[in-house]
Every structure is written in structure tokens, then in C-alpha cells.
Design an enzyme around this catalytic site. Structure first.
Site, PDB file in Angstrom:
ATOM      1  N   CYS A   2      -6.045  18.405  26.816  1.00 24.06           N
ATOM      2  CA  CYS A   2      -5.189  18.906  25.750  1.00 24.06           C
ATOM      3  C   CYS A   2      -4.359  17.760  25.196  1.00 24.06           C
ATOM      4  O   CYS A   2      -3.933  16.874  25.919  1.00 24.06           O
ATOM      5  CB  CYS A   2      -4.231  20.017  26.179  1.00 24.06           C
ATOM      6  SG  CYS A   2      -5.041  21.443  26.878  1.00 24.06           S
ATOM      7  N   ARG A  27      -9.037  14.577  23.690  1.00 28.18           N
ATOM      8  CA  ARG A  27      -8.461  15.148  24.910  1.00 28.18           C
ATOM      9  C   ARG A  27      -8.841  16.623  25.096  1.00 28.18           C
ATOM     10  O   ARG A  27      -8.516  17.233  26.125  1.00 28.18           O
ATOM     11  CB  ARG A  27      -6.941  15.038  24.874  1.00 28.18           C
ATOM     12  CG  ARG A  27      -6.433  13.616  24.802  1.00 28.18           C
ATOM     13  CD  ARG A  27      -4.935  13.587  24.678  1.00 28.18           C
ATOM     14  NE  ARG A  27      -4.291  14.100  25.876  1.00 28.18           N
ATOM     15  CZ  ARG A  27      -3.945  13.360  26.908  1.00 28.18           C
ATOM     16  NH1 ARG A  27      -4.168  12.069  26.903  1.00 28.18           N
ATOM     17  NH2 ARG A  27      -3.374  13.904  27.960  1.00 28.18           N
ATOM     18  N   TRP A  75      -8.106  21.936  25.620  1.00 25.47           N
ATOM     19  CA  TRP A  75      -9.247  21.996  26.538  1.00 25.47           C
ATOM     20  C   TRP A  75      -8.926  23.148  27.476  1.00 25.47           C
ATOM     21  O   TRP A  75      -7.974  23.089  28.256  1.00 25.47           O
ATOM     22  CB  TRP A  75      -9.392  20.693  27.320  1.00 25.47           C
ATOM     23  CG  TRP A  75     -10.641  20.638  28.137  1.00 25.47           C
ATOM     24  CD1 TRP A  75     -11.882  20.278  27.718  1.00 25.47           C
ATOM     25  CD2 TRP A  75     -10.776  20.947  29.524  1.00 25.47           C
ATOM     26  NE1 TRP A  75     -12.782  20.355  28.751  1.00 25.47           N
ATOM     27  CE2 TRP A  75     -12.127  20.762  29.873  1.00 25.47           C
ATOM     28  CE3 TRP A  75      -9.885  21.378  30.519  1.00 25.47           C
ATOM     29  CZ2 TRP A  75     -12.602  20.977  31.168  1.00 25.47           C
ATOM     30  CZ3 TRP A  75     -10.363  21.592  31.809  1.00 25.47           C
ATOM     31  CH2 TRP A  75     -11.715  21.388  32.109  1.00 25.47           C
ATOM     32  N   ASN A 101       0.538  20.824  27.806  1.00 24.03           N
ATOM     33  CA  ASN A 101      -0.638  20.150  28.367  1.00 24.03           C
ATOM     34  C   ASN A 101      -0.429  20.102  29.876  1.00 24.03           C
ATOM     35  O   ASN A 101       0.591  19.589  30.338  1.00 24.03           O
ATOM     36  CB  ASN A 101      -0.719  18.735  27.762  1.00 24.03           C
ATOM     37  CG  ASN A 101      -1.659  17.813  28.517  1.00 24.03           C
ATOM     38  OD1 ASN A 101      -1.460  16.620  28.545  1.00 24.03           O
ATOM     39  ND2 ASN A 101      -2.694  18.341  29.131  1.00 24.03           N
ATOM     40  N   GLY A 102      -1.376  20.655  30.621  1.00 31.78           N
ATOM     41  CA  GLY A 102      -1.247  20.640  32.080  1.00 31.78           C
ATOM     42  C   GLY A 102      -1.664  21.981  32.656  1.00 31.78           C
ATOM     43  O   GLY A 102      -2.262  22.810  31.959  1.00 31.78           O
ATOM     44  N   GLU A 494     -25.209   5.615  36.211  1.00 36.54           N
ATOM     45  CA  GLU A 494     -24.463   5.619  34.954  1.00 36.54           C
ATOM     46  C   GLU A 494     -25.368   6.026  33.775  1.00 36.54           C
ATOM     47  O   GLU A 494     -24.965   6.802  32.909  1.00 36.54           O
ATOM     48  CB  GLU A 494     -23.829   4.240  34.731  1.00 36.54           C
ATOM     49  CG  GLU A 494     -23.090   4.050  33.432  1.00 36.54           C
ATOM     50  CD  GLU A 494     -21.913   5.002  33.195  1.00 36.54           C
ATOM     51  OE1 GLU A 494     -21.545   5.755  34.112  1.00 36.54           O
ATOM     52  OE2 GLU A 494     -21.407   5.021  32.072  1.00 36.54           O
ATOM     53  N   LYS A 498     -24.676   9.259  31.381  1.00 38.16           N
ATOM     54  CA  LYS A 498     -24.560   9.159  29.914  1.00 38.16           C
ATOM     55  C   LYS A 498     -25.468  10.181  29.242  1.00 38.16           C
ATOM     56  O   LYS A 498     -25.072  10.849  28.307  1.00 38.16           O
ATOM     57  CB  LYS A 498     -24.947   7.761  29.411  1.00 38.16           C
ATOM     58  CG  LYS A 498     -23.992   6.633  29.591  1.00 38.16           C
ATOM     59  CD  LYS A 498     -22.695   6.717  28.857  1.00 38.16           C
ATOM     60  CE  LYS A 498     -21.684   7.533  29.600  1.00 38.16           C
ATOM     61  NZ  LYS A 498     -20.787   6.890  30.478  1.00 38.16           N
ATOM     62  N   GLU A 501     -24.212  13.920  29.850  1.00 37.32           N
ATOM     63  CA  GLU A 501     -22.978  14.405  29.242  1.00 37.32           C
ATOM     64  C   GLU A 501     -23.061  14.542  27.731  1.00 37.32           C
ATOM     65  O   GLU A 501     -22.382  15.381  27.162  1.00 37.32           O
ATOM     66  CB  GLU A 501     -21.760  13.584  29.666  1.00 37.32           C
ATOM     67  CG  GLU A 501     -21.676  12.206  29.100  1.00 37.32           C
ATOM     68  CD  GLU A 501     -20.412  11.471  29.545  1.00 37.32           C
ATOM     69  OE1 GLU A 501     -19.366  12.098  29.704  1.00 37.32           O
ATOM     70  OE2 GLU A 501     -20.501  10.233  29.734  1.00 37.32           O
ATOM     71  N   HIS A 517     -38.057  10.454  48.865  1.00 36.40           N
ATOM     72  CA  HIS A 517     -37.504  11.366  49.868  1.00 36.40           C
ATOM     73  C   HIS A 517     -37.121  12.701  49.245  1.00 36.40           C
ATOM     74  O   HIS A 517     -36.323  13.442  49.814  1.00 36.40           O
ATOM     75  CB  HIS A 517     -36.291  10.719  50.552  1.00 36.40           C
ATOM     76  CG  HIS A 517     -36.640   9.450  51.273  1.00 36.40           C
ATOM     77  ND1 HIS A 517     -37.317   9.450  52.466  1.00 36.40           N
ATOM     78  CD2 HIS A 517     -36.460   8.159  50.933  1.00 36.40           C
ATOM     79  CE1 HIS A 517     -37.519   8.195  52.855  1.00 36.40           C
ATOM     80  NE2 HIS A 517     -37.010   7.389  51.931  1.00 36.40           N
ATOM     81  N   LYS A 616     -11.849  13.740  27.112  1.00 33.67           N
ATOM     82  CA  LYS A 616     -11.838  12.322  27.465  1.00 33.67           C
ATOM     83  C   LYS A 616     -11.012  12.060  28.733  1.00 33.67           C
ATOM     84  O   LYS A 616     -11.457  11.369  29.624  1.00 33.67           O
ATOM     85  CB  LYS A 616     -11.274  11.525  26.283  1.00 33.67           C
ATOM     86  CG  LYS A 616     -11.264  10.023  26.497  1.00 33.67           C
ATOM     87  CD  LYS A 616     -12.650   9.462  26.442  1.00 33.67           C
ATOM     88  CE  LYS A 616     -12.686   7.969  26.629  1.00 33.67           C
ATOM     89  NZ  LYS A 616     -14.025   7.501  27.013  1.00 33.67           N
TER      90      LYS A 616
HETATM   91  O1  M6R Z   1     -10.260   7.733  32.359  1.00 36.46           O
HETATM   92  P1  M6R Z   1     -11.082   7.625  33.604  1.00 36.46           P
HETATM   93  O2  M6R Z   1     -11.867   6.372  33.679  1.00 36.46           O
HETATM   94  O3  M6R Z   1     -10.239   7.820  34.841  1.00 36.46           O
HETATM   95  O4  M6R Z   1     -12.067   8.839  33.516  1.00 36.46           O
HETATM   96  C1  M6R Z   1     -12.939   9.137  34.561  1.00 36.46           C
HETATM   97  C2  M6R Z   1     -14.045  10.072  34.114  1.00 36.46           C
HETATM   98  O5  M6R Z   1     -13.516  11.274  33.677  1.00 36.46           O
HETATM   99  C3  M6R Z   1     -14.884   9.460  32.984  1.00 36.46           C
HETATM  100  O6  M6R Z   1     -15.404   8.226  33.343  1.00 36.46           O
HETATM  101  C4  M6R Z   1     -16.036  10.405  32.621  1.00 36.46           C
HETATM  102  O7  M6R Z   1     -16.947  10.493  33.651  1.00 36.46           O
HETATM  103  C5  M6R Z   1     -16.700   9.922  31.331  1.00 36.46           C
HETATM  104  N1  M6R Z   1     -16.822  10.999  30.400  1.00 36.46           N
HETATM  105  C6  M6R Z   1     -18.064   9.373  31.543  1.00 36.46           C
HETATM  106  O8  M6R Z   1     -18.632   8.910  30.367  1.00 36.46           O
END
Ligand code: M6R
Length: 621
Positions: A2, A27, A75, A101-102, A494, A498, A501, A517, A616
Site C-alpha cells: 500500500c 506498492r 494491496w 498502510n500496514g 532467479e 522472473k 512472477e 531426482h 514491490k
Molecule cells: O525489497 P526486497 O529486496 O527486500 O524485496 C524482496 C522480494 O520481495 C523481492 O525480491 C521479490 O521477490 C521480487 N518481486 C522479485 O522480482
């Protein structure tokens, strides 16, 4: 998650609120709303179950005037993404409005108490409880003063409300009967006040403030800001007035536009040569064949005495930590443990006094990373942040740290922050190595590789057109495997994250040899495997794994780092990236994987910068 904004001053509030929410949309983007107020009028709320662009249309249609206002982009945590659950919420009979927010953990108990007093709830949110609590407290003050309330009553109402809350909050409250007042308070969710002339601003981070002010105040936990057009006061919830620490708005916050790119993700992918240069700048000490950092806040002797390192983070930052483990163990011979921050915060691992803990985070606001670092700090360990956002909660709370200087990362999928984290971790490994056994010559060799890195990444980006064309052949797959070994096992993780998500395709990353395995059962002609197979000690091993997939009819996309006739024969598609030493391969090999996920997501019509269900900064548990 948020994003919240507030404005008070001589201008109409809604233009700032809308532009601020646009910048904070990363956010959360389930719903959005604003509340505005002008003298002797009712609070006007405009909200939509949609994005800020829809809110903007609604605002243009409704034209809610007023020189005081608050806004929110959500969010969803409690309650679906509906208009009724969108913020701002109204408290009491409409005399206050609030954005939050929270997460309020004790909201059920508080709600029951308020319902018993006759308060009726419109939404399913925890936030509406906070709005009614403020209104209730204000109602008590009004009762003592024949219906009148003062500014002091408003501040006390917020103070007594936040004292009852368990959980996290950043709130901004607006009062119908005091249009020249906003009260903001925080605990666990960030808030920044922008200091202007005859006008003031408040926001979840600095991005909405760019272009409006150059002076900011970061609120700390339990602080309350009393914001009036010509004046800002900061109070501690329990100890009264504190002197606000007014700081300049960092240049880094300025870079928030798309600059001609269709998406932030693509812009950020292409910024990597520069963001890596920024991470390296001033940190390579050629005379001593080592790296140097300004903010570790430990003496060389103390750093020399470290016998164990814990690297913690979430998501992509956790993948960086995995690469960091390989780097530090290989170059510095210090044992490293990688912990999910969400696990570390509740686990109680035996940790010796010679252990240092690094939290890796782009945003510096991730709730689990913050909590894990706090817990380790409480136990007396020196905590460090490897962080991008200057002034973020983790940057402020850690004992020391290293900034990435990658500039704002707006796309939800982390790209340039990841490669900057790996750049910093490589330098850290070099630094620790040179404090120990690593020779001058080895240090020089590593520095030479690091110096090449931005140009190598620049060159790697030339694969975009080829990757785009390859993406078209794979965009319909429902499952993907990503396979690599050693330094490129985390690269595989990674790459899979990517893809997952932003394109919503199921993807698994594995150490290539682990595939047989279990995951090999997934291989068929519809399940592509992406192999990261550069030259190096495990090259032949990965080739064997690749052959195992081909033998079962699985399509293979291989990432190689030299003209490789062998792989050309085996793989269906091959992307060649420039050669670099193995410890930097994850940085270079990630580039085609980022581009692949980007192009596939586009082909599938996905919202690349704002993928569904995500935000984010993950500021809730
Ligand atoms: O801001 P941060 O690096 O602490 O965030 C951690 C994860 O939420 C962040 O890396 C998330 O996995 C990304 N969306 C990946 O692309």
C-alpha cells in the site's frame, strides 16, 4: 504494501495526490482512492476498485476540490479488492478520514469494542477500525467541550489510538473540523514528510515528493507528525516533542520516469550497465587490490575477526544471498549461511558472537527482512544492510551497510537491484578475502573482471532481439525448468522466479544435477528447460544433464558464453553471452533470462510492471 500520500497547503490537493499515487502504485494496485477537504465542507471521498488511472478518471469527473487531502493505493490484506474496502476510510459520522498502510493484528478485538459502542463498519478492512478509534477518541474530547474539538484533541486522538494498535501502521488522518491539519503516525510502515513553503506533503516513500520539495523528514517508529500548511511538528507517541531531522531529498529519488521505454522493467534491465557502474564507483582500491566501503562501521580488526556470516533476504534478494554464499566461501573462505528472512525471524539458530548478519534488500522495507535483522541485533550481532533505498527502514536500523546506488527500481520484478546486489557481494567477498588469504595478484585479477563488468553487461543486452524472437516459440508453455550449477544454480532460481512472477507460467529452478531426482518427470515435448551452461569447472556435467533432457524429448534453450558447436547441436535454441569469470556469470547470465521473461509476459498479455497479486515492497508478514 500500500502507498499513502497527503497534501496540505495553498494548492488544490488532488493533482499531487494522483501523481503521488501513480508513483507509489508499485506498492499495491488493487484499489485506489483520495479524500479531499475544503474549509467548512464535508470530506469528499473518491475511490475505485481499480488502478490509479481509473481513479484519475473518477477524480476528473467528480472534481473533488480542497486544499487538504489524503490518498491511498492498496494491496489487499483484509477484505477483497472492492470499492468499499478501498481507502480512505471514514471514522465516526464522517468527521475524520484516514489512509493506512500496514496490518493491525488486534483489529478484531478493537472492532468488537467499537461495535459495542454503536460504530457500524462498512468494510472488511482492519484500517476502518483505526478510523473509528480516532473518531471515538475525538468524540470523547468533544463531549468534554460541548461539541467543540481543538487541534490538541486531534493529536491526542491519534496518539491514544496508535497506543492501542498491535501490528504495523503508517497512517495519515484528516479532520473535517480542522481542515488546516493532517496528522501522520508510523510504526513499522514507512512515512516521509516533504517540507515545503506554505505547503507540506507526506508519502510512503520519497518518489511522490520529487519535483515538489527538496527537503524531507523520515518519520521513525512511534513518531507522530503534526502537519500544517506553514509548520510541521514531530512528536514521539510517549515522550512528547522531538526535533525533526530535515534532510535533503537524495538525487537518486529523481529518476522515476519511463524515459521512452514501454515498461519500467525494460528500462531497468537496460539501466544495468549504469547501475553496476554506480555500485562499483569509488569502491575498487587498486593500490591494495581490494574493495573499500564507507559504511560498514566496524574496524578492520573487528572485520578480520568474523568467523561466520549469515546472509538473509526474501525473493530475489534471497537469490542474491545464495550467490553471495558461493562468492564469500570461495574468495574469502568464511563459512556463510543463507537464511530466508521469514524463517530466520522465528528460528533460533545457534549463532556465535563472531557472526555478522547481512540483510539484503532492494526496498529496505521488507517486513520479514527487517524483523530478522532486528532479532539478530537484539541478540547482540552486528547487522548490515545491503540495500538500495536510501533512508529506508532497514538502512536506518542496521548497524552498518552498503548502498547499491541502483536508482529507483519501480518494476515489481527485480532486475537491476539483483545485479547490483551481486556486484556489491562480489566486492564484499574480495574485501573479506583480502583481509585473509587472498593474494594481491588474485585481488588484482578480480578487480580487472569487475571493471569489465559494465561493458560486458552492455554487450550482453545486444541479445534482446534474439531473445524476443526465441520467446515467441516458448510463450505458450505451461511449465519451465531452469537448470544451472555452482554459481549458476541461483541464476536458475532467479530466472524461474522472473518468469513465474510476470508471466504466471509455472517454473522451477534447480541445480542441474538434482533434476534427475524428481523434476525430470516433468520433462516432455511441452516443457522447455533453460540451461545455463557457460564454460567452467561444471561445464561437462551440465552438458550431461542437458543430454538427459534431450533424450526425453524436452525442448532446450541454452545460455552459453562462447561459440559452442556441441551445445548448438543439442539445444533447440542457443543464446551466446560474453565470457566472464565464473563468479560474475550470474550477473551476465541473468540478462537474457530477464529479457526472456519480459518478452514472454508481453506475448501473454500480462501486466509486466504490475503483475497480479504482487507489490514491490512486501511490508506485511
Ligand atoms: O525489497 P526486497 O529486496 O527486500 O524485496 C524482496 C522480494 O520481495 C523481492 O525480491 C521479490 O521477490 C521480487 N518481486 C522479485 O522480482
Amino acid at each position: 504494501m500500500c502507498g499513502i500520500v497527503g497534501y496540505i497547503g495553498s494548492q488544490e490537493a488532488s493533482p499531487f495526490l494522483i501523481s503521488g499515487l501513480e508513483r507509489l502504485e508499485y506498492r499495491g494496485y488493487d484499489s485506489a482512492g483520495i479524500a479531499t477537504l475544503k474549509q467548512s465542507d464535508a470530506i469528499r471521498i473518491t475511490k475505485v476498485a481499480g488502478r490509479v488511472a481509473q481513479l484519475n478518471s473518477a477524480v476528473e469527473a467528480a472534481n473533488p476540490d480542497g486544499k487538504t487531502g489524503i490518498g491511498h493505493t492498496r494491496w489487499a490484506t483484509h477484505g477483497a479488492a472492492t470499492q468499499v474496502n478501498a481507502h480512505p476510510h471514514i471514522g465516526g459520522s464522517g468527521n475524520i478520514s484516514l489512509v493506512h498502510n500496514g496490518v493491525i493484528e488486534n483489529f478484531e478485538t478493537l472492532k468488537t469494542g467499537l461495535e459495542a459502542k454503536g460504530y457500524r463498519f462498512e468494510s472488511q478492512t482492519d484500517s476502518e477500525v483505526v478510523a473509528h478509534l480516532v473518531a471515538d477518541s475525538l468524540a470523547s474530547a468533544a463531549a468534554d467541550r460541548a461539541g467543540e474539538t481543538t487541534v490538541e484533541d486531534c493529536i491526542d486522538a491519534v496518539r491514544s489510538t496508535v497506543a492501542q494498535l498491535r501490528g504495523t501502521y503508517g497512517i495519515v488522518v484528516m479532520f473535517r473540523d480542522h481542515p488546516d491539519l493532517l496528522v501522520a503516525a508510523r510504526c513499522g510502515s514507512p512515512l516521509v514528510v516533504g517540507v515545503g513553503k506554505g505547503e507540506q506533503f507526506v508519502a510512503s516513500d520519497t518518489s511522490p515528493l520529487v519535483g515538489f520539495t527538496e527537503r524531507i523528514i523520515y518519520l521513525a517508529d512511534h513518531q507522530i507528525a503534526v502537519i500544517r500548511p506553514n509548520n510541521i511538528q514531530v512528536l514521539h507517541r510517549d515522550h512528547g516533542r522531538v526535533r525533526p531531522d530535515i534532510q535533503p531529498l537524495s538525487n537518486q529519488s529523481q529518476d522515476v520516469n519511463l524515459e521512452g521505454y514501454p515498461h519500467y522493467m525494460l528500462k531497468e534491465i537496460f539501466e544495468q550497465p549504469q547501475s553496476i557502474r554506480n555500485a562499483l564507483r569509488g569502491r575498487l582500491d587498486k593500490d591494495n587490490a581490494t574493495a573499500k566501503f564507507g559504511g560498514l562501521n566496524l574496524t578492520t580488526q573487528q572485520l578480520r575477526g568474523i568467523e561466520r556470516i549469515i546472509l538473509t533476504g526474501c525473493g530475489t534478494s534471497w537469490h542474491s544471498a545464495l550467490v553471495g554464499e558461493y562468492l564469500v566461501e570461495e574468495l574469502a573462505r568464511i563459512p556463510v549461511e543463507v537464511e530466508y528472512a521469514s524463517e530466520l525471524r522465528y528460528r533460533n539458530p545457534p549463532v556465535g558472537s563472531d557472526t555478522i548478519v547481512f540483510g539484503i534488500t532492494q526496498s529496505g522495507e521488507t517486513a520479514d527482512t527487517l524483523a530478522a535483522l532486528r532479532e539478530m541485533k537484539r541478540k547482540g550481532h552486528h547487522t548490515m544492510a545491503i540495500c538500495n533505498v536510501i533512508g529506508s527502514s532497514i538502512a536506518q536500523e542496521a548497524d552498518g551497510g552498503i548502498y547499491l546506488h541502483a536508482g529507483p527500481e519501480i518494476g515489481v520484478a527485480s532486475t537491476k537491484a539483483f545485479t547490483s546486489q551481486l556486484t556489491v557481494l562480489s566486492m564484499l567477498a574480495l574485501y573479506f578475502g583480502r583481509l585473509r588469504h587472498l593474494s594481491f595478484e588474485a585481488g588484482q585479477r578480480i578487480i580487472a573482471q569487475l571493471e569489465r563488468l559494465p561493458d560486458v553487461v552492455e554487450k550482453t543486452l545486444e541479445c534482446h532481439a534474439q531473445v524476443k524472437e526465441i520467446a515467441a516459440r516458448y510463450a505458450d508453455a505451461n511449465n519451465f525448468l531452469y537448470l544451472g550449477r555452482k554459481f549458476n544454480f541461483p541464476t536458475a532460481l532467479e530466472g524461474a522466479l522472473k518468469l513465474k512472477e510476470i508471466s504466471y507460467i509455472h517454473a522451477e529452478g534447480y541445480p542441474a544435477a538434482e533434476m534427475k531426482h524428481g523434476p525430470i518427470a516433468l520433462v516432455d515435448e511441452h516443457t522447455p528447460s533453460v540451461f545455463i551452461v557457460p564454460q567452467g569447472t561444471v561445464y561437462d556435467k551440465v552438458i550431461s544433464n542437458l543430454q538427459e533432457v534431450k533424450a526425453r524429448g524436452g525442448p532446450v534453450l541454452a545460455i552459453v558464453d562462447h561459440e559452442d558447436p556441441h551445445v548448438n547441436k543439442l539445444a533447440d535454441d542457443v543464446v551466446q553471452i560474453p565470457e566472464i569469470e565464473d563468479f560474475l556469470q550470474p550477473i551476465v547470465a541473468s540478462i537474457p533470462l530477464q529479457l526472456l521473461s519480459y518478452e514472454i509476459a508481453l506475448l501473454r498479455g500480462c501486466d509486466v510492471d504490475k503483475p497480479r497479486n504482487l507489490a514491490k515492497s512486501v511490508t506485511v508478514e
